[in-house]
Design a protein around this motif. Structure first.
Motif, PDB file in Angstrom:
ATOM      1  N   UNK A 131      11.498  16.026   4.603  1.00 40.89           N
ATOM      2  CA  UNK A 131      12.902  15.674   4.797  1.00 40.89           C
ATOM      3  C   UNK A 131      13.489  15.206   3.488  1.00 40.89           C
ATOM      4  N   UNK A 132      13.844  13.910   3.425  1.00 40.82           N
ATOM      5  CA  UNK A 132      14.407  13.359   2.192  1.00 40.82           C
ATOM      6  C   UNK A 132      13.460  12.339   1.552  1.00 40.82           C
ATOM      7  N   UNK A 133      12.192  12.352   1.950  1.00 41.06           N
ATOM      8  CA  UNK A 133      11.219  11.373   1.441  1.00 41.06           C
ATOM      9  C   UNK A 133      10.864  11.637  -0.027  1.00 41.06           C
ATOM     10  N   UNK A 134      10.212  10.657  -0.645  1.00 41.32           N
ATOM     11  CA  UNK A 134       9.682  10.828  -1.996  1.00 41.32           C
ATOM     12  C   UNK A 134       8.622  11.927  -1.931  1.00 41.32           C
ATOM     13  N   UNK A 189       5.205   4.200   8.737  1.00 37.58           N
ATOM     14  CA  UNK A 189       4.840   3.331   7.614  1.00 37.58           C
ATOM     15  C   UNK A 189       6.105   2.799   6.934  1.00 37.58           C
ATOM     16  N   UNK A 190       6.200   1.473   6.774  1.00 37.13           N
ATOM     17  CA  UNK A 190       7.448   0.873   6.277  1.00 37.13           C
ATOM     18  C   UNK A 190       7.349   0.331   4.855  1.00 37.13           C
ATOM     19  N   UNK A 191       6.411   0.855   4.073  1.00 39.61           N
ATOM     20  CA  UNK A 191       6.305   0.440   2.667  1.00 39.61           C
ATOM     21  C   UNK A 191       6.308   1.695   1.797  1.00 39.61           C
ATOM     22  N   UNK A 192       5.677   1.597   0.624  1.00 36.77           N
ATOM     23  CA  UNK A 192       5.601   2.757  -0.276  1.00 36.77           C
ATOM     24  C   UNK A 192       5.017   3.962   0.454  1.00 36.77           C
ATOM     25  N   UNK A 193       5.665   5.122   0.337  1.00 37.32           N
ATOM     26  CA  UNK A 193       5.100   6.339   0.913  1.00 37.32           C
ATOM     27  C   UNK A 193       5.670   7.565   0.208  1.00 37.32           C
ATOM     28  N   UNK A 194       4.903   8.626   0.257  1.00 39.65           N
ATOM     29  CA  UNK A 194       5.297   9.879  -0.376  1.00 39.65           C
ATOM     30  C   UNK A 194       4.589  11.026   0.316  1.00 39.65           C
ATOM     31  N   UNK A 195       5.152  12.222   0.176  1.00 41.02           N
ATOM     32  CA  UNK A 195       4.456  13.416   0.670  1.00 41.02           C
ATOM     33  C   UNK A 195       3.968  14.218  -0.524  1.00 41.02           C
ATOM     34  N   UNK A 196       2.790  14.742  -0.370  1.00 35.11           N
ATOM     35  CA  UNK A 196       2.178  15.569  -1.409  1.00 35.11           C
ATOM     36  C   UNK A 196       1.669  16.833  -0.723  1.00 35.11           C
ATOM     37  N   UNK A 197       2.500  17.841  -0.728  1.00 32.00           N
ATOM     38  CA  UNK A 197       2.185  19.073  -0.028  1.00 32.00           C
ATOM     39  C   UNK A 197       3.075  20.178  -0.596  1.00 32.00           C
ATOM     40  N   UNK A 198       3.151  21.317   0.097  1.00 31.74           N
ATOM     41  CA  UNK A 198       3.908  22.454  -0.445  1.00 31.74           C
ATOM     42  C   UNK A 198       5.404  22.373  -0.140  1.00 31.74           C
ATOM     43  N   UNK A 214      -2.721  10.325   5.104  1.00 30.09           N
ATOM     44  CA  UNK A 214      -2.568  10.772   6.483  1.00 30.09           C
ATOM     45  C   UNK A 214      -2.111  12.223   6.503  1.00 30.09           C
ATOM     46  N   UNK A 215      -2.500  12.928   7.560  1.00 25.91           N
ATOM     47  CA  UNK A 215      -1.931  14.266   7.781  1.00 25.91           C
ATOM     48  C   UNK A 215      -1.200  14.295   9.124  1.00 25.91           C
ATOM     49  N   UNK A 216      -0.850  13.085   9.597  1.00 24.87           N
ATOM     50  CA  UNK A 216      -0.086  12.945  10.843  1.00 24.87           C
ATOM     51  C   UNK A 216       1.324  12.475  10.515  1.00 24.87           C
ATOM     52  N   UNK A 217       2.311  13.270  10.869  1.00 23.28           N
ATOM     53  CA  UNK A 217       3.703  12.966  10.519  1.00 23.28           C
ATOM     54  C   UNK A 217       4.163  11.658  11.164  1.00 23.28           C
ATOM     55  N   UNK A 218       3.727  11.403  12.403  1.00 21.09           N
ATOM     56  CA  UNK A 218       4.141  10.180  13.102  1.00 21.09           C
ATOM     57  C   UNK A 218       3.676   8.921  12.351  1.00 21.09           C
ATOM     58  N   UNK A 219       2.450   8.928  11.873  1.00 22.74           N
ATOM     59  CA  UNK A 219       1.928   7.782  11.118  1.00 22.74           C
ATOM     60  C   UNK A 219       2.705   7.597   9.819  1.00 22.74           C
ATOM     61  N   UNK A 220       3.062   8.704   9.204  1.00 25.31           N
ATOM     62  CA  UNK A 220       3.803   8.664   7.944  1.00 25.31           C
ATOM     63  C   UNK A 220       5.189   8.057   8.163  1.00 25.31           C
ATOM     64  N   UNK A 223       0.830  -1.208   0.000  1.00 26.56           N
ATOM     65  CA  UNK A 223       0.000   0.000   0.000  1.00 26.56           C
ATOM     66  C   UNK A 223       0.863   1.257   0.000  1.00 26.56           C
ATOM     67  N   UNK A 224       0.438   2.254  -0.749  1.00 28.40           N
ATOM     68  CA  UNK A 224       1.104   3.556  -0.772  1.00 28.40           C
ATOM     69  C   UNK A 224       0.440   4.470   0.247  1.00 28.40           C
ATOM     70  N   UNK A 225       1.232   5.041   1.139  1.00 27.59           N
ATOM     71  CA  UNK A 225       0.709   6.015   2.098  1.00 27.59           C
ATOM     72  C   UNK A 225       1.124   7.410   1.654  1.00 27.59           C
ATOM     73  N   UNK A 226       0.151   8.297   1.578  1.00 28.20           N
ATOM     74  CA  UNK A 226       0.394   9.671   1.122  1.00 28.20           C
ATOM     75  C   UNK A 226       0.209  10.628   2.297  1.00 28.20           C
ATOM     76  N   UNK A 227       1.268  11.379   2.594  1.00 26.92           N
ATOM     77  CA  UNK A 227       1.138  12.446   3.586  1.00 26.92           C
ATOM     78  C   UNK A 227       0.768  13.741   2.874  1.00 26.92           C
ATOM     79  N   UNK A 228      -0.238  14.428   3.386  1.00 30.77           N
ATOM     80  CA  UNK A 228      -0.646  15.701   2.817  1.00 30.77           C
ATOM     81  C   UNK A 228      -1.229  16.578   3.912  1.00 30.77           C
ATOM     82  N   UNK A 229      -1.209  17.873   3.699  1.00 35.68           N
ATOM     83  CA  UNK A 229      -1.713  18.809   4.707  1.00 35.68           C
ATOM     84  C   UNK A 229      -3.238  18.883   4.723  1.00 35.68           C
ATOM     85  N   UNK A 230      -3.876  18.407   3.628  1.00 38.74           N
ATOM     86  CA  UNK A 230      -5.340  18.499   3.527  1.00 38.74           C
ATOM     87  C   UNK A 230      -5.858  17.317   2.707  1.00 38.74           C
TER      88      UNK A 230
END
Length: 434
Positions: A54-57, A41-50, A32-38, A1-8
């Motif tokens: 850090x050094x994440x996808x 997560x130990x599989x596919x993940x990315x951030x989609x925000x402004x 998720x919009x919680x940094x700790x959950x992001x 599963x891909x987890x996406x961090x975003x502000x909204x």
């Protein structure tokens, strides 16, 4: 599963990520919009925000997925390898464009809600589209972008195994009028006879009565040929029969004719059958409801699919009427006079209602080829070349090739010379994958 961090976690964002990740690539996605959950997560993940955490996808987000209502964006389309894209997002982003924002713009048909010129039937014209103006109409860009996104993810997560997707076809047979001469009734037969006589169409006059007297086969009655082709294919053909009332635009067979009803039932034994909604049903929910009920009584099962007469769409009302009547799929999303990808994708997608900001249950199955669009090509070789190029585009992204033919396309009419070969090209393209 891909987890996406975003502000909204907006409805638009969930909608387009699920199309690209789940429908096109076969990967489940969560948000998720919680940094700790992001971080956990130990599989596919990315951030989609402004801003990158850090050094994440990371893909820098455009504002369109967090807005409500319409905004007339100043869109600049640029070259990107072998395709085009828009909404550039800077150097820090893992890919140079916000493909999710661009995909949402195309899938939601955002541009069709903005002021535009319509043709004489009230249709949105291909020439008004961003894809036509910037020469990417014949590419399924949303799917192409999805595979570029996949390649970037694979580079970052080399151990993750993506599910394998496969090319498929969906042959559509549109039946606005089942017979050229048969079952037309006394008044229409008499009127046709008079017209043929005074316009010196003696061959048509001869054919009309040869068919009516049983000496010749009706030229539009190609159903035996099509069903025989269905028997050799693992992909179900989908027929759309017009059963609406006679009008200026719709001149089909009277749905009360027993032989016409028998034909539909016979076809339904081998193929899927849907409703070709009449010209006026698009603007009148009561007419549509009547036609739906009529078709369900014929096929003796709930109606699943529809296609609008003349490929007319009036967004969002046309689709809202279908949703209200619990029709699950629509096959009107395409252009009559142009090959290509009206919504930018060769993967069926759910209708997003921009007015209500909600993903609906109605599945939009876009078509990429309609037989009329190739009449402008003078030679059969040119037709095959154009069709082959379109098939190759869909194969490259393991999409679904949806082509619309009419029952009369397979007649002996000189206008449709070679179209059986084109139909077989599409059927054979799927066999090549086996």
């Amino acid at each position: 599963m891909l987890l996406v961090y975003t502000h909204n976690i907006s409805p638009r964002l969930k909608y387009v990520f699920r199309h690209i990740c789940t429908r096109v690539l076969g990967v489940k996605v969560d948000f998720t919009n919680t940094i700790e959950s992001f971080i956990a997560h130990n599989s596919l993940k990315m951030s989609y925000t402004k801003q990158q955490l850090g050094s994440e996808f990371f893909i820098k987000s455009h504002d369109i997925l967090f807005e409500q209502g319409l905004n007339d964006f100043d869109i600049h389309v640029s070259d990107w390898d072998n395709t085009k894209c828009f909404f550039p997002n800077g150097e820090k982003s893992a890919i140079p464009y916000d493909i999710f924002a661009a995909s949402f713009y195309l899938l939601s048909r955002y541009e069709e809600y903005l002021p535009h010129v319509k043709d004489e039937y009230g249709r949105f014209m291909a020439t008004e589209s961003l894809a036509y103006k910037h020469n990417f109409l014949r590419q399924p860009v949303v799917d192409i972008w999805a595979y570029k996104f996949k390649a970037a993810l694979q580079k970052q997560f080399p151990d993750y195994e993506f599910p394998e997707q496969h090319y498929s076809i969906k042959p559509i047979i549109d039946v606005p009028v089942a017979y050229h001469f048969k079952l037309k009734g006394l008044m229409r037969t008499t009127g046709g006879t008079v017209k043929d006589f005074f316009k010196f169409r003696l061959r048509d006059l001869y054919m009309r009565y040869a068919v009516l007297l049983g000496f010749k086969h009706d030229p539009y009655d190609t159903f035996k040929y099509i069903i025989n082709r269905q028997k050799l294919s693992k992909f179900k053909f989908l027929f759309f029969f017009l059963i609406g009332d006679y009008s200026t635009y719709d001149k089909g067979i009277n749905p009360n004719k027993r032989n016409f009803v028998s034909l539909i039932k016979h076809v339904a034994d081998y193929c899927e059958v849907g409703l070709k909604a009449s010209y006026f049903a698009i603007d009148d929910a009561e007419i549509l409801k009547k036609e739906k009920k009529r078709m369900e009584e014929i096929i003796n099962m709930p109606l699943k699919s529809s296609r609008q007469s003349f490929s007319r769409l009036n967004l969002p009302d046309s689709y809202r009427n279908l949703i209200e009547l619990e029709i699950q799929e629509d096959y009107t999303m395409g252009y009559v006079n142009q090959l290509g990808f009206r919504a930018g994708s060769c993967t069926p997608f759910l209708f997003y209602d921009l007015d209500y900001e909600v993903q609906t249950p109605l599945k939009i199955c876009p078509y990429h080829f309609l037989d009329y669009a190739l009449l402008k090509e003078h030679s059969l070789l040119d037709k095959k070349k154009a069709l082959g190029a379109l098939i190759d585009e869909v194969k490259a992204v393991n999409g679904e090739f949806t082509a619309v033919f009419h029952n009369y396309t397979f007649s002996e009419n000189e206008r449709w010379n070679g179209y059986k070969e084109l139909f077989n090209m599409i059927l054979n393209s799927a066999q090549d994958e086996d």
